[in-house]
Motif scaffolding. Structure first.
Motif, PDB file in Angstrom:
ATOM      1  N   ARG A  88      24.115  38.058 -10.420  1.00  0.00           N
ATOM      2  CA  ARG A  88      22.995  38.829  -9.866  1.00  0.00           C
ATOM      3  C   ARG A  88      21.700  38.064 -10.102  1.00  0.00           C
ATOM      4  NH1 ARG A  88      26.546  40.694  -7.500  1.00  0.00           N
ATOM      5  NH2 ARG A  88      27.997  42.185  -8.371  1.00  0.00           N
ATOM      6  N   LYS A  89      20.745  38.323  -9.202  1.00  0.00           N
ATOM      7  CA  LYS A  89      19.469  37.617  -9.296  1.00  0.00           C
ATOM      8  C   LYS A  89      18.367  38.526  -9.818  1.00  0.00           C
ATOM      9  CE  LYS A  89      20.207  35.358  -4.861  1.00  0.00           C
ATOM     10  NZ  LYS A  89      20.733  36.392  -4.086  1.00  0.00           N
ATOM     11  N   GLU A  92      17.056  42.160  -8.254  1.00  0.00           N
ATOM     12  CA  GLU A  92      18.085  42.995  -7.618  1.00  0.00           C
ATOM     13  C   GLU A  92      18.234  44.323  -8.345  1.00  0.00           C
ATOM     14  OE1 GLU A  92      21.586  40.642  -5.359  1.00  0.00           O
ATOM     15  OE2 GLU A  92      21.633  40.400  -7.524  1.00  0.00           O
ATOM     16  N   VAL A  94      20.626  47.046  -9.697  1.00  0.00           N
ATOM     17  CA  VAL A  94      22.033  47.051 -10.118  1.00  0.00           C
ATOM     18  C   VAL A  94      22.371  48.345 -10.859  1.00  0.00           C
ATOM     19  CG1 VAL A  94      22.211  44.529 -10.283  1.00  0.00           C
ATOM     20  CG2 VAL A  94      21.511  45.855 -12.298  1.00  0.00           C
ATOM     21  N   SER A 147      26.988  40.081 -16.023  1.00  0.00           N
ATOM     22  CA  SER A 147      26.628  40.417 -14.642  1.00  0.00           C
ATOM     23  C   SER A 147      27.807  40.921 -13.815  1.00  0.00           C
ATOM     24  CB  SER A 147      25.996  39.205 -13.953  1.00  0.00           C
ATOM     25  OG  SER A 147      26.894  38.116 -13.986  1.00  0.00           O
ATOM     26  N   LYS A 152      25.948  45.619  -7.693  1.00  0.00           N
ATOM     27  CA  LYS A 152      24.875  45.651  -6.693  1.00  0.00           C
ATOM     28  C   LYS A 152      24.849  47.031  -6.039  1.00  0.00           C
ATOM     29  CE  LYS A 152      23.334  42.858  -2.803  1.00  0.00           C
ATOM     30  NZ  LYS A 152      21.941  43.121  -3.088  1.00  0.00           N
TER      31      LYS A 152
END
Ligand SMILES: [Zn+2]
Ligand SMILES: [Zn+2]
Length: 364
Positions: A88-89, A92, A94, A147, A152
């Motif tokens: 994940r960036k 984002e 989540v 992660s 997401k």
């Protein structure tokens, strides 16, 4: 995995949340999180749902706590830091459910049942196998997790509504998928609450032939229909109970009532059908009449939340079908009031606590 043991705490960071030491009220508590690993993310929490498991844990209903415990495993927030190998960036949105780590290599992990992995780590009141670090949950400002377990959130789902999907949602979705709910199957949901109101919606969205909501009173008859039930059974009404006898291929038991009448409950299950226990009562054993198992081929099963793969599938299915929890929002700054509201059994149907960071969300 690194051969050297990681340091269990990152002394440069401090997270603050609401903790229990085995009884209420919750008190403010700060801790140093585990160091941010290459695959990890740090999440600034915007929302956290209240699950029945949180209450069992914080009041020692499932046993003594080893130290201050920040509960909460219906977590939604924004990624604010990400390790170099993170999935994940930063930025984002989540969601984190009841599991935050597993070995990824054993039979259970490979088959998508990582929640059953012998090295799985629960989101709170649990220990990471590799480092020995304690896990802390979402009644807090931040959390750090692998992660893989920071799911997401599809853009169709609001941050607040996503929260209960992470535990209540996947807890009800997983067994329905596992036992084949869909066309040709008659599904029942016993108990219309935080879990049950989602179970009814999933069964309807999966296009089961019948979706039967069973409750101990008539109060929720209309709401059950709005949720997608094709039939409502008041379990205290003998006529209605008899009419529903041996009629369900899959029956989800969402209540953790210690006084569940198993003999009566099994009567709803059709020959070859399955009764699935989703919530853990505070008792050591259950009493089941053996004749229904043998003479009607009824099975009794249990199901624990869901692995990472089915959690992601569930979120996408919710985005597509419009399944959403019915929620009441309360500020996390007033966590004890939210817990009291939950313990009085008043929410319709899930409480989601909101932090100050929620105001900073751009969309969702
Ligand atoms: Zn839960
Ligand atoms: Zn494993």
């Amino acid at each position: 995995m690194s051969a050297t043991k990681a340091i269990a705490e990152d002394l440069t960071a401090t997270f603050t949340g609401w903790a229990s030491t085995g009884s209420l009220p919750l008190k403010k508590f700060s801790y140093h999180p585990r160091p941010l690993g290459p695959q990890d993310v740090e999440v600034e929490i915007t929302h956290c749902g209240i699950c029945g498991s949180d209450v069992h844990t914080m009041t020692s209903g499932w046993g003594e706590l080893s130290g201050p415990c920040i509960t909460g495993h219906e977590i939604v927030g924004t990624v604010v830091e990400a390790g170099p190998e993170s999935l994940r960036k930063v930025g984002e949105l989540v969601g984190i459910g009841a599991i935050v780590d597993a070995c990824g290599e054993c039979k259970d992990c490979k088959e998508g049942f990582d929640q059953l992995c012998h090295k799985s780590t629960y989101t709170y009141n649990s220990t990471y196998h590799a480092s020995g670090a304690k896990s802390y949950g979402g009644y807090a400002d931040r959390v750090r997790v692998n992660s893989q377990y920071a799911h997401k959130i599809p853009s169709e789902i609001s941050a607040a509504e996503a929260a209960p999907l992470l535990c209540a949602g996947v807890t009800t979705y997983t067994p329905l998928k596992h036992f084949g709910a869909g066309p040709g199957k008659r599904v029942g949901v016993m108990g219309i609450g935080g879990l049950g109101h989602l179970g009814i919606q999933w069964a309807a969205a999966l296009k089961a032939d019948e979706v039967v909501a069973i409750s101990t009173s008539d109060n929720k008859r209309e709401e059950a229909k709005k949720l997608g039930a094709t039939k409502f059974v008041n379990s205290r009404n003998e006529e209605e109970r008899k009419a529903a006898r041996h009629s369900l291929d899959i029956l989800l038991l969402t209540s953790n009532d210690k006084n569940t009448n198993w003999a009566e409950l099994i009567e709803y299950v059709a020959n070859h059908g399955t009764l699935v226990l989703l919530a853990l009562p505070e008792i050591a054993t259950i009493a089941v009449p053996p004749s229904s198992l043998l003479m009607r081929h009824v099975s009794i099963a249990g199901s624990l939340v869901g692995g990472w793969k089915i959690t992601q599938e569930m979120l996408e299915f919710a985005a597509k079908t419009g399944v959403r929890p019915w929620i009441e929002k309360m500020p996390m700054s007033d966590a004890n009031a939210a817990i009291n509201h939950m313990m009085e059994g008043r929410p319709r149907y899930r409480i989601v606590m909101e932090t100050e960071a929620a105001a900073r969300l751009q969309k969702h």
